[in-house]
Design a protein around this motif. Structure first.
Motif, short mmCIF file in Angstrom:
data_model
loop_
_atom_site.label_atom_id
_atom_site.label_comp_id
_atom_site.label_asym_id
_atom_site.label_seq_id
_atom_site.Cartn_x
_atom_site.Cartn_y
_atom_site.Cartn_z
N VAL A 463 20.76 35.78 70.23
CA VAL A 463 20.17 37.07 69.44
C VAL A 463 20.28 36.95 67.91
O VAL A 463 21.12 36.27 67.69
CB VAL A 463 20.64 38.43 70.11
N SER A 464 19.13 37.27 67.38
CA SER A 464 19.15 37.22 65.95
C SER A 464 18.50 38.10 65.35
O SER A 464 17.22 38.46 65.71
CB SER A 464 18.79 35.85 65.55
N VAL A 465 18.53 38.53 63.88
CA VAL A 465 17.69 39.27 63.38
C VAL A 465 17.59 38.53 61.84
O VAL A 465 18.76 38.42 61.12
CB VAL A 465 18.32 40.97 63.17
N PRO A 466 16.42 38.29 61.31
CA PRO A 466 16.57 37.63 60.14
C PRO A 466 17.18 38.22 58.96
O PRO A 466 17.09 39.65 58.76
CB PRO A 466 15.05 37.32 59.83
N ASP A 467 17.87 37.63 58.04
CA ASP A 467 18.57 38.04 56.84
C ASP A 467 19.72 39.12 57.31
O ASP A 467 20.46 39.49 56.47
CB ASP A 467 17.73 38.99 55.93
N ILE A 468 20.05 39.16 58.41
CA ILE A 468 21.45 39.99 59.05
C ILE A 468 22.26 38.99 59.55
O ILE A 468 23.51 38.92 59.24
CB ILE A 468 20.97 40.84 59.79
N GLY A 469 21.88 38.36 60.76
CA GLY A 469 22.89 37.17 61.36
C GLY A 469 22.32 36.98 62.65
O GLY A 469 21.37 37.24 63.09
#
Length: 485
Positions: A463-469
């Motif tokens: 799982v990933s969210v751009p610019d967060i982690g």
């Protein structure tokens, strides 16, 4: 309708219809014959009554009697025979049956008086003649049934003709139906199979709800499975070719460096510090090559259907405390803040070496994609327990009801949905830029991780969210009795 049912009904119809037609024709002919027999019977009685006025004369049965009137009664369809009271034939117009002056027995003479006997070819009538109370003779009249026999012959041929036409029509209908129900769809199915075998486009067959329809569906499923298997095989072959090309290229670079540094060492012109540095580079390149070959070997083994994994029962708390430790120094070297949580209970069936490889692969990936000053979270926890440092999108992804999670979370640029969909494919790297050996892996680490977790009955997801982690979440089922869930 099922073909079995259809065939049984067709067989029944083919049996019953000819029998029904034959019975109907027989009943019709029989009814016609009965009506015709009654009419013919009355006609013959009328004809006999007209003859009795002549034949009842007792003088006709004496020797040398005048038989002129009797002879006048004769015709092509009528014959008369006169007997004396002792069975002597005094006259006959049917020489095929009797001859004049021949005898018949008394049983034959007195048999069938006053009965108009109906036979196939003729009517026969006998009557005794008396002179007062004395029996003087017997006459026998035979009326041929020429028209009736001819009519029977005509009607027989008529019946045979009708029955033949009916049978041919029935056979034609059954042939057409069998061709439509069996031959045509079977030829279409054979055409599909031939086209599929030759790699040509397959023409769809109209949906059917019988055995051939089921066979067609089975063939379609088989064709889809084979097509999918061929597609996967082609993809795997392409991946293998890419893997060989990629690893060959990646091995060529460190080999070239090792050779160059080794040749420089052989010159003997380097200082002690330079020699130490060159030896360090050679060792570093060798370690990198060994890691690549180890990944390739493990990936090949996991792909093999003959490779079997040995599992041992471990205590969750003790084992996972051990596997999540030992990464502090690596993170300190890159100035990364590492937070570790271990809170696992119960027993698990694992291959310790492979699970340690999973943690190594995932942690190496997280360290490589985390900038200095960033943070990494490493957790081994029971389902239902969430590390306090987890990103909200990571906590939302923890939906299992039993077992434990291995979570590796890092801060960074994150990945897109398209990249996440391919991240577990072999050789895929989110950052394809080539840097020096050691900064870039083989691209097999996450693919190996996925296969190991699946062999343990678990799974892995990212799982990933751009610019967060980004976070990689591995789930492992708890052991029940002697087996895993």
């Amino acid at each position: 309708m099922k073909i079995k049912t259809w065939l049984l009904l067709s067989y029944l119809l083919v049996m019953l219809l000819p029998l029904g037609a034959a019975y109907g024709l027989f009943a019709w002919i029989n009814a016609y014959h009965q009506d015709r027999n009654i009419a013919e019977y009355m006609e013959r009685w009328t004809e006999l009554n007209a003859m009795q006025a002549v034949l009842n004369d007792p003088s006709l049965y004496e020797p040398n009697a005048d038989l002129t009137k009797v002879k006048q009664l004769e015709s092509n369809h009528l014959s008369v025979t006169l007997y004396t009271n002792i069975g002597l034939v005094v006259y006959t117009s049917n020489p095929m049956k009797h001859t004049p002056l021949s005898f018949v027995t008394k049983e034959q003479l007195f048999e069938g008086f006053y009965e108009l006997q109906q036979k196939f070819g003729a009517f026969t009538y006998k009557e005794p003649i008396f002179a007062g109370t004395t029996l003087v003779g017997v006459y026998e009249v035979q009326l041929l049934r020429d028209e009736w026999v001819a009519g029977v012959g005509q009607r027989t041929w008529f019946v045979v003709g009708i029955f033949s036409v009916f049978f041919i029509a029935l056979f034609t209908c059954v042939t057409i139906l069998v061709n439509r129900k069996l031959n045509k769809p079977l030829h279409q199915l054979m055409g599909q199979m031939d086209s599929f075998a030759k790699g040509e486009p397959v023409t769809q067959i109209t949906t059917r709800y019988d055995e051939i329809g089921e066979l067609t569906k089975s063939f379609d499923r088989m064709r889809s499975e084979l097509t999918e298997a061929n597609r996967k095989l082609a993809e795997e072959q392409q991946q293998e070719e890419m893997m060989i090309a990629s690893i060959s290229h990646d091995l060529k670079t460190p080999l070239t460096s090792i050779r160059a540094y080794a040749e420089a060492l052989q010159t003997g012109k380097l200082s002690s510090d330079e020699q130490a540095e060159y030896r360090s580079v050679i060792i570093s390149k060798s370690v990198y090559m060994q890691q690549m070959l180890d990944d390739l070997l493990m990936y090949t083994l996991l792909q093999s259907s003959n490779y079997e994994t040995d599992y041992v029962k471990v205590d969750g708390e003790e084992f996972f405390d051990m596997v999540v430790s030992g990464y502090d120094m690596l993170c300190e070297e890159k100035r990364i803040n590492l937070r570790v949580v271990s809170d696992v209970t119960g027993e698990y069936a694992v291959n310790a070496k492979q699970l340690m490889r999973v943690i190594d692969n995932v942690m190496s990936n997280a360290i490589a994609h985390t900038n200095p000053g960033g943070g990494i979270g490493l957790a081994a926890v029971d389902v239902g327990k969430t590390p306090e440092w987890s990103f909200p999108f990571v906590s939302e992804a923890l939906k299992r009801e039993d077992g434990m999670y291995l979570i590796v979370q890092n801060e960074g640029r994150g990945l897109t949905e398209a990249e996440i969909a391919k991240v577990f494919e072999p050789l895929f790297q989110a950052d394809p830029a080539r840097t020096k050996a050691g900064d870039r892996g083989t691209g097999l680490g996450l693919s190996i991780t996925k296969q190991i977790m699946e062999k343990h009955g678990g799974d892995v997801r990212m799982v990933s969210v751009p610019d967060i982690g980004t976070a990689i979440i591995c789930w492992l089922p708890r052991m029940k009795g002697e087996e895993q869930e």
